[in-house]
Design a protein around this motif. Structure first.
Motif, PDB file in Angstrom:
ATOM      1  N   ASP A 108      -5.139  -0.510  18.842  1.00 22.69           N
ATOM      2  CA  ASP A 108      -3.619  -1.034  18.728  1.00 22.69           C
ATOM      3  C   ASP A 108      -2.875  -1.565  17.506  1.00 22.69           C
ATOM      4  OD1 ASP A 108      -0.586  -1.052  20.597  1.00 22.69           O
ATOM      5  OD2 ASP A 108      -1.098  -3.497  19.532  1.00 22.69           O
ATOM      6  N   TYR A 151       7.685  -2.768  20.807  1.00 24.42           N
ATOM      7  CA  TYR A 151       6.407  -2.932  20.759  1.00 24.42           C
ATOM      8  C   TYR A 151       6.651  -3.125  18.775  1.00 24.42           C
ATOM      9  CZ  TYR A 151       1.638  -0.656  19.709  1.00 24.42           C
ATOM     10  OH  TYR A 151       0.743  -0.404  18.732  1.00 24.42           O
ATOM     11  N   ARG A 169       0.022  -0.380  25.853  1.00 23.12           N
ATOM     12  CA  ARG A 169       0.462  -1.697  25.209  1.00 23.12           C
ATOM     13  C   ARG A 169       2.317  -1.484  24.842  1.00 23.12           C
ATOM     14  NH1 ARG A 169      -0.896  -6.060  25.696  1.00 23.12           N
ATOM     15  NH2 ARG A 169      -0.120  -7.112  24.058  1.00 23.12           N
TER      16      ARG A 169
END
Length: 166
Positions: free
Chosen positions: A147, A85, A123
């Motif tokens: 995000d 991520y 996510r």
């Protein structure tokens, strides 16, 4: 029907190259390209054109990669996914070696409000912005902004603390 074929012909190589860059496996990437376009065709009605179609296809491809990782390695940890991520450009082999960074990201996320933390964790787990937005009753754009801002904040905090994630 012809439009779908045209999109496939135009972007299949780009999606394939992107998948090879993250999987380092051409056979797997070929399979994931097929799955990516299959999912794209199924969800074509939800594509609003707010982003470039190539970007949309890449996000589906990335989601398919995460899905593969979860299925192939059912014990994949949130820490492993967290490393993917935070570092958009990192090689998976480099990321796996950065357990401390992932642990620190998890700690920093605890400081965020529940919605922000849930959006980021979803996510990390590979959920689409559409799915996240639906859960929270917000627009996809809002989910993307939350995000993006959180990822930027995490990167800045990690940099200040001397962590290297790239």
């Amino acid at each position: 029907m012809f439009a779908i074929i045209a999109v496939y012909e135009q972007y299949k190589q780009d999606v394939f190259v992107y998948l090879v860059s993250i999987t380092h496996n051409t056979t797997l990437s070929q399979d994931l390209v097929s799955e990516t376009f299959h999912s794209a065709i199924k969800s074509l009605s939800s594509f609003e054109g707010k982003s470039d179609i190539k970007t949309w296809l890449f996000s589906i491809a990335r989601y398919k990669w995460y899905e593969y990782l979860r299925k192939e390695k059912p014990t994949i940890s949130l820490d492993d996914l967290t490393k993917y991520y935070i570092c958009d450009e990192c090689e998976p082999d480099e990321i796996v070696a950065q357990n401390e960074v992932a642990r620190r990201i998890s700690q920093l996320l605890l400081r965020e409000d529940t919605r922000t933390r849930d959006i980021v964790l979803r996510r990390i787990e590979g959920y689409s912005f559409y799915e996240i937005a639906k859960k929270w009753g917000i627009s996809e754009g809002s989910a993307r902004v939350i995000d993006f801002r959180t990822k930027k904040k995490l990167k800045e905090m990690l940099t200040r603390e001397g962590f290297e994630y790239e």
